[in-house]
Structure formats: C-alpha cells, structure tokens
Design an enzyme around this catalytic site. Structure first.
Site, PDB file in Angstrom:
ATOM      1  N   ASN A  32      -8.440  40.665 -40.753  1.00 37.23           N
ATOM      2  CA  ASN A  32      -8.930  39.308 -40.430  1.00 37.23           C
ATOM      3  C   ASN A  32     -10.082  39.350 -39.419  1.00 37.23           C
ATOM      4  OD1 ASN A  32      -7.635  39.939 -38.088  1.00 37.23           O
ATOM      5  ND2 ASN A  32      -6.197  38.206 -38.116  1.00 37.23           N
ATOM      6  N   LYS A  84      -3.249  44.999 -29.720  1.00 39.33           N
ATOM      7  CA  LYS A  84      -2.925  46.260 -29.036  1.00 39.33           C
ATOM      8  C   LYS A  84      -3.159  46.273 -27.529  1.00 39.33           C
ATOM      9  CE  LYS A  84      -7.482  48.318 -29.554  1.00 39.33           C
ATOM     10  NZ  LYS A  84      -8.272  49.521 -29.701  1.00 39.33           N
ATOM     11  N   SER A 124       3.047  54.414 -31.455  1.00 38.86           N
ATOM     12  CA  SER A 124       2.335  54.766 -30.226  1.00 38.86           C
ATOM     13  C   SER A 124       3.230  55.586 -29.301  1.00 38.86           C
ATOM     14  CB  SER A 124       1.929  53.477 -29.506  1.00 38.86           C
ATOM     15  OG  SER A 124       1.545  53.747 -28.186  1.00 38.86           O
ATOM     16  N   TYR A 148       3.780  44.529 -26.052  1.00 38.13           N
ATOM     17  CA  TYR A 148       3.096  45.352 -27.047  1.00 38.13           C
ATOM     18  C   TYR A 148       3.970  46.547 -27.424  1.00 38.13           C
ATOM     19  CZ  TYR A 148       0.142  49.090 -28.818  1.00 38.13           C
ATOM     20  OH  TYR A 148      -0.348  50.121 -29.576  1.00 38.13           O
ATOM     21  N   LYS A 152       6.151  47.876 -31.079  1.00 34.64           N
ATOM     22  CA  LYS A 152       6.147  49.190 -31.756  1.00 34.64           C
ATOM     23  C   LYS A 152       7.573  49.712 -31.909  1.00 34.64           C
ATOM     24  CE  LYS A 152       1.688  49.498 -32.197  1.00 34.64           C
ATOM     25  NZ  LYS A 152       1.103  49.187 -33.507  1.00 34.64           N
ATOM     26  N   TYR A 176       0.697  57.737 -31.910  1.00 29.34           N
ATOM     27  CA  TYR A 176      -0.601  58.204 -31.400  1.00 29.34           C
ATOM     28  C   TYR A 176      -0.537  58.351 -29.889  1.00 29.34           C
ATOM     29  CZ  TYR A 176      -2.171  55.561 -35.605  1.00 29.34           C
ATOM     30  OH  TYR A 176      -2.342  55.018 -36.859  1.00 29.34           O
ATOM     31  N   ARG A 230      -3.449  62.154 -19.406  1.00 29.73           N
ATOM     32  CA  ARG A 230      -3.222  61.603 -20.745  1.00 29.73           C
ATOM     33  C   ARG A 230      -3.588  62.655 -21.776  1.00 29.73           C
ATOM     34  NH1 ARG A 230      -1.006  58.623 -18.018  1.00 29.73           N
ATOM     35  NH2 ARG A 230      -1.072  56.354 -17.865  1.00 29.73           N
TER      36      ARG A 230
HETATM   37  P1  NAD Z   1      -8.206  47.699 -33.402  1.00 28.17           P
HETATM   38  O1  NAD Z   1      -7.916  46.428 -32.682  1.00 28.17           O
HETATM   39  O2  NAD Z   1      -9.561  48.289 -33.300  1.00 28.17           O
HETATM   40  O3  NAD Z   1      -7.832  47.565 -34.941  1.00 28.17           O
HETATM   41  C1  NAD Z   1      -6.817  46.717 -35.412  1.00 28.17           C
HETATM   42  C2  NAD Z   1      -7.394  45.925 -36.574  1.00 28.17           C
HETATM   43  O4  NAD Z   1      -6.362  45.059 -37.075  1.00 28.17           O
HETATM   44  C3  NAD Z   1      -8.568  45.039 -36.170  1.00 28.17           C
HETATM   45  O5  NAD Z   1      -9.627  45.235 -37.059  1.00 28.17           O
HETATM   46  C4  NAD Z   1      -8.009  43.626 -36.255  1.00 28.17           C
HETATM   47  O6  NAD Z   1      -9.003  42.690 -36.607  1.00 28.17           O
HETATM   48  C5  NAD Z   1      -6.937  43.792 -37.315  1.00 28.17           C
HETATM   49  N1  NAD Z   1      -5.855  42.812 -37.252  1.00 28.17           N
HETATM   50  C6  NAD Z   1      -5.074  42.467 -36.197  1.00 28.17           C
HETATM   51  N2  NAD Z   1      -4.171  41.552 -36.562  1.00 28.17           N
HETATM   52  C7  NAD Z   1      -4.381  41.309 -37.889  1.00 28.17           C
HETATM   53  C8  NAD Z   1      -3.763  40.459 -38.831  1.00 28.17           C
HETATM   54  N3  NAD Z   1      -2.748  39.649 -38.503  1.00 28.17           N
HETATM   55  N4  NAD Z   1      -4.220  40.463 -40.117  1.00 28.17           N
HETATM   56  C9  NAD Z   1      -5.261  41.259 -40.463  1.00 28.17           C
HETATM   57  N5  NAD Z   1      -5.870  42.097 -39.600  1.00 28.17           N
HETATM   58  C10 NAD Z   1      -5.430  42.115 -38.332  1.00 28.17           C
HETATM   59  O7  NAD Z   1      -7.093  48.753 -32.901  1.00 28.17           O
HETATM   60  P2  NAD Z   1      -7.028  50.317 -33.118  1.00 28.17           P
HETATM   61  O8  NAD Z   1      -7.297  50.978 -31.817  1.00 28.17           O
HETATM   62  O9  NAD Z   1      -7.792  50.726 -34.321  1.00 28.17           O
HETATM   63  O10 NAD Z   1      -5.471  50.451 -33.391  1.00 28.17           O
HETATM   64  C11 NAD Z   1      -4.939  50.413 -34.697  1.00 28.17           C
HETATM   65  C12 NAD Z   1      -3.430  50.462 -34.608  1.00 28.17           C
HETATM   66  O11 NAD Z   1      -3.046  51.614 -33.875  1.00 28.17           O
HETATM   67  C13 NAD Z   1      -2.824  49.260 -33.879  1.00 28.17           C
HETATM   68  O12 NAD Z   1      -1.615  48.916 -34.522  1.00 28.17           O
HETATM   69  C14 NAD Z   1      -2.541  49.810 -32.492  1.00 28.17           C
HETATM   70  O13 NAD Z   1      -1.466  49.166 -31.869  1.00 28.17           O
HETATM   71  C15 NAD Z   1      -2.198  51.263 -32.804  1.00 28.17           C
HETATM   72  N6  NAD Z   1      -2.423  52.180 -31.679  1.00 28.17           N
HETATM   73  C16 NAD Z   1      -3.667  52.253 -31.101  1.00 28.17           C
HETATM   74  C17 NAD Z   1      -3.872  53.103 -30.029  1.00 28.17           C
HETATM   75  C18 NAD Z   1      -5.221  53.205 -29.360  1.00 28.17           C
HETATM   76  O14 NAD Z   1      -5.303  53.790 -28.288  1.00 28.17           O
HETATM   77  N7  NAD Z   1      -6.284  52.674 -29.935  1.00 28.17           N
HETATM   78  C19 NAD Z   1      -2.821  53.881 -29.542  1.00 28.17           C
HETATM   79  C20 NAD Z   1      -1.568  53.776 -30.150  1.00 28.17           C
HETATM   80  C21 NAD Z   1      -1.386  52.923 -31.242  1.00 28.17           C
HETATM   81  N1  UDP Z   2      -8.035  54.244 -16.134  1.00 25.91           N
HETATM   82  C1  UDP Z   2      -8.793  54.144 -14.978  1.00 25.91           C
HETATM   83  N2  UDP Z   2      -9.769  53.187 -14.928  1.00 25.91           N
HETATM   84  C2  UDP Z   2     -10.026  52.337 -15.945  1.00 25.91           C
HETATM   85  C3  UDP Z   2      -9.249  52.452 -17.138  1.00 25.91           C
HETATM   86  C4  UDP Z   2      -8.258  53.412 -17.184  1.00 25.91           C
HETATM   87  O1  UDP Z   2      -8.592  54.898 -14.032  1.00 25.91           O
HETATM   88  O2  UDP Z   2     -10.904  51.479 -15.828  1.00 25.91           O
HETATM   89  C5  UDP Z   2      -6.986  55.266 -16.222  1.00 25.91           C
HETATM   90  C6  UDP Z   2      -5.593  54.695 -16.393  1.00 25.91           C
HETATM   91  O3  UDP Z   2      -5.008  54.440 -15.147  1.00 25.91           O
HETATM   92  C7  UDP Z   2      -4.888  55.816 -17.165  1.00 25.91           C
HETATM   93  C8  UDP Z   2      -6.018  56.488 -17.943  1.00 25.91           C
HETATM   94  O4  UDP Z   2      -7.230  56.061 -17.348  1.00 25.91           O
HETATM   95  O5  UDP Z   2      -4.397  56.749 -16.242  1.00 25.91           O
HETATM   96  C9  UDP Z   2      -6.027  56.089 -19.403  1.00 25.91           C
HETATM   97  O6  UDP Z   2      -6.009  54.671 -19.493  1.00 25.91           O
HETATM   98  P1  UDP Z   2      -6.123  53.919 -20.874  1.00 25.91           P
HETATM   99  O7  UDP Z   2      -5.976  52.451 -20.583  1.00 25.91           O
HETATM  100  O8  UDP Z   2      -7.349  54.371 -21.584  1.00 25.91           O
HETATM  101  O9  UDP Z   2      -4.880  54.466 -21.712  1.00 25.91           O
HETATM  102  P2  UDP Z   2      -3.295  54.299 -21.462  1.00 25.91           P
HETATM  103  O10 UDP Z   2      -3.079  53.827 -20.075  1.00 25.91           O
HETATM  104  O11 UDP Z   2      -2.876  53.328 -22.481  1.00 25.91           O
HETATM  105  O12 UDP Z   2      -2.736  55.655 -21.691  1.00 25.91           O
END
Ligand code: NAD
Ligand code: UDP
Length: 335
Positions: A32, A84, A124, A148, A152, A176, A230
């Site tokens: 979307n 997310k 995640s 959030y 998950k 991830y 991390r």
């Molecule tokens: P992102 O926000 O870039 O991508 C998510 C996509 O889903 C977006 O394009 C958004 O428009 C779409 N979306 C959200 N709700 C929707 C809905 N109801 N219908 C249709 N589309 C919808 O996020 P990302 O970083 O690519 O993450 C993808 C997935 O991985 C997410 O589920 C997120 O929770 C999970 N994840 C991400 C990370 C990270 O660090 N990026 C880490 C762990 C898990």
């Molecule tokens: N972090 C930071 N400054 C920022 C953003 C993140 O010091 O502006 C640190 C945060 O405290 C964490 C690490 O960077 O220790 C990774 O943060 P991020 O939000 O990218 O990932 P997550 O916390 O979800 O693992």
C-alpha cells in the site's frame, strides 16, 4: 514459480524482489506504499530488466487480496508487509496490532482458500525479549518489550498454530538481526520518511550533511567500548536468505524459525568509525543518554540457518557502509 511479496516495495522486500527476479522467479508485489515509494517497482525493473506485477493494495483488504490470488497462480508468499517502528508502536499500539495482525490473518485465510501452503515470514531478533543472553538460538523462549515486538511474537504463534492444524503447510519464520546497507546500484536502500530512528540511515544522513550530528545513545554499557553491540548484516545477504527459505519451505512442512545474522556483535562506535574510514567522510557525533529499551548486546547464533538453509551472511561491515553511502549519494544527486 510465482511468489507473492507483500510489502515488496519496502527496504528488505525490494532487495528480495531483485534476488527473486534475478533467479528466475515471477514476482507479484502487494504493497500500500504506506512506508515506501511507488517508484520502487520501476527501480527493481531497472536493476533486473524484469518488471514485477504490482497491486497497490492494503494486504488486510480481503476482497482486494482475493483478487490477487484469483488473477494469479501463487506458489508461495513472502510476507514483509507490516509496520516496524518500535517507538511509534508504543504511541499508537492499536494501529500496530491492527495492521500487523490483520494483514497476516487475511493473508492466511486467502492462502487457505486458494490452496497456497507456503509462507516465509519477516520475524525479528526482537522476539528474544530482554531476558535471553547472546548469542541467541532459536529454541530460546520468546517475549517482547513493545507492541511491535509483540506483533512478531503473536504472528509466530499464529503460524505455529496454523501449521499444527494443517499438516501440509510450511511456515519459515526468519528472525532478522540488523539489516543495513543498500543495493550496489544505488537505486534501492533504506530511505525512511522524516528523521531516521535507526543507526545506519542516521549516520548516512549526517555524513551527507542533511543532519548536523549523530547522538550515540549511551557509552556506559558493559561492552568493549561502552556502546551497544548489534549484529549488522547486509540487506542483500538478508534478501538471499529468503530464496534459501523458499527452497526450505518447498521441502519441509511445519513452522520453523531461523536466525538471519552474522553471529558477530559490532558496536555503535565501531560502525561509525568503519563508515568514516571506508567512505572518507566525517560523521560528527556526541555521546548522549541511553535510549529506553535498548539492550547492551544483540547478536545471533546463525548455525541453524547456515546448516539447514545453506545460507551465510557474506558481506562485510565495510561493504555495508560503502553501499549505504553510495545509496544516499545517489539519492542526493537525484534531488
Ligand atoms: P519497510 O517499512 O521498508 O517495508 C514494509 C513494507 O510494507 C512497506 O513498503 C509498506 O508500505 C508495506 N506495508 C505496511 N503495511 C501494509 C499493509 N497493510 N498492506 C500493504 N503493504 C503494507 O520495512 P522493512 O525494513 O523492509 O521490513 C520488512 C519486514 O521486516 C517488516 O515486517 C519488519 O517488521 C521486518 N523486520 C525489519 C527489520 C529491519 O531492521 N528493517 C528487522 C526485523 C524485522
Ligand atoms: N543508535 C544510536 N543513535 C541513533 C540510533 C541508534 O546510538 O541515532 C544505537 C542504538 O542505541 C542501538 C544501535 O544504534 O544500540 C542500533 O540501533 P537501531 O535503532 O538501528 O537498531 P535496534 O536498536 O533496533 O537494534
């Protein structure tokens, strides 16, 4: 083989679409564009020479999703669609529960009607909660500290329950760690709206002069330099993990979780210094207070994914920094 990629225009989804198309899969994106740009499918096409089919729909819209399954013979689904942002989920929890759970339930009900029995889900490392010690292994108890994270944990449970009741169904739960970096083309990357919450997009924007300085959230953690550790992995490595997961899903039934990480913890300051050195740019920073909810260390034991999925993160922290910088420079040049 045709794969429905929900959230396929997002950061991880778009990189996964590239890998899928480059490996002979047909790709359908359902997104979307709530947190992504409508020009992403065209960028995917520029990289791969193949155009994914796109449905601009909310995945929790049952009739719209039904149309996607009626119009296409879908073999498997990779389910990225979801909200997310941890902090935002604490402020507007109902939106997170509604969006993340509804998309999943609607998807499963629609898959069931159409006999589609394979899903790869974006879980995640956050499901390990605050009590487990690192490195995390998949058999540890799960919990969460924010809405959030709970979505998950709940979706993993829904998928386990569904698999228990449907013996022919396969759900691969990919946990991830911290994906960063960007596609080497500079055309795809992490491009959040507004001020980034995550470290790497923040660092890249500071380096580009779009933000004045980074605040390092705390340097009094019990780690080697006092800043949090991390498990950063390159988003292209992560994307490839989804192809391995699809192969696993084709050969196995039931629900199984896999950590996708490198197994190494990298500190905030180590990442900042790597970014500066590799790219020859300044990243001004100050040390600030700890951020609520941050754990001192989060890193994977990736052995199960290495062994059962035959997947391994291959790219280095330097690669991640170089590609993240190339992406933001490309963005700046595009205006
Ligand atoms: P992102 O926000 O870039 O991508 C998510 C996509 O889903 C977006 O394009 C958004 O428009 C779409 N979306 C959200 N709700 C929707 C809905 N109801 N219908 C249709 N589309 C919808 O996020 P990302 O970083 O690519 O993450 C993808 C997935 O991985 C997410 O589920 C997120 O929770 C999970 N994840 C991400 C990370 C990270 O660090 N990026 C880490 C762990 C898990
Ligand atoms: N972090 C930071 N400054 C920022 C953003 C993140 O010091 O502006 C640190 C945060 O405290 C964490 C690490 O960077 O220790 C990774 O943060 P991020 O939000 O990218 O990932 P997550 O916390 O979800 O693992």
């Amino acid at each position: 083989m045709t794969i429905l990629v929900t959230g396929g225009a997002g950061y991880i989804g778009s990189h996964t679409c590239v890998e899928l198309l480059q490996n002979g899969y047909d790709v359908i994106i359902a997104d979307n564009f709530d947190n992504s740009s409508p020009d992403v499918p065209e960028r995917i096409a520029r990289i791969t020479g193949k155009t994914p089919k796109v449905y601009a729909i909310d995945v929790s819209d049952g009739p719209a999703l039904e149309r996607v399954f009626t119009e296409n013979a879908i073999d498997a689904v990779i389910h990225f669609a979801g909200l997310k942002a941890v902090g935002e989920s604490c402020r507007i929890p109902l939106r997170y529960y509604r969006n993340n759970l509804d998309t999943t339930l609607t998807l499963l009900e629609t898959m069931e009607r159409h006999g589609c029995a394979r899903i790869v889900f974006s879980s995640s490392a956050t499901v390990y909660g605050p009590k487990n010690g690192c490195p995390y292994t998949e058999d540890m108890d799960t919990s969460a500290t924010n809405p959030y994270g709970w979505t998950k944990v709940m979706i993993e449970q829904i998928l386990r329950d569904y698999c228990a009741a449907n013996s022919g169904f396969s759900a691969v739960l990919l946990r991830y760690f911290n994906p960063i970096g960007a596609h080497a083309s500079g055309l795809l990357g992490d491009d959040p709206n507004g001020i980034p919450n995550n470290l790497m997009p923040y660092v890249a924007r500071v380096a580009a002069g779009q933000l004045p300085k980074l605040t390092v959230f705390g340097n009094d953690y019990p780690t080697r330099d006092g800043t949090c550790l991390r498990d950063y992995l390159h988003v292209v490595d992560l994307a490839k993990g989804h192809l391995s997961a699809l192969e696993y899903a084709a050969a196995h039934t039931g629900a199984e979780a896999f950590n996708l990480g490198t197994g190494d913890g990298v500190s905030v300051l180590e990442l900042v210094h790597a970014f500066r050195k590799v790219n020859g740019v300044e990243v001004p920073y100050v040390i600030g207070d700890r951020r609520d909810g941050d754990l001192a260390e989060v890193y994977a034991n990736p052995t199960r994914a290495n062994d059962a999925l035959h997947w391994r993160a291959e790219k280095s922290v330097d690669d991640m920094c170089r590609d993240a910088w190339h992406f933001i420079q490309t963005r700046v040049a595009e205006g």
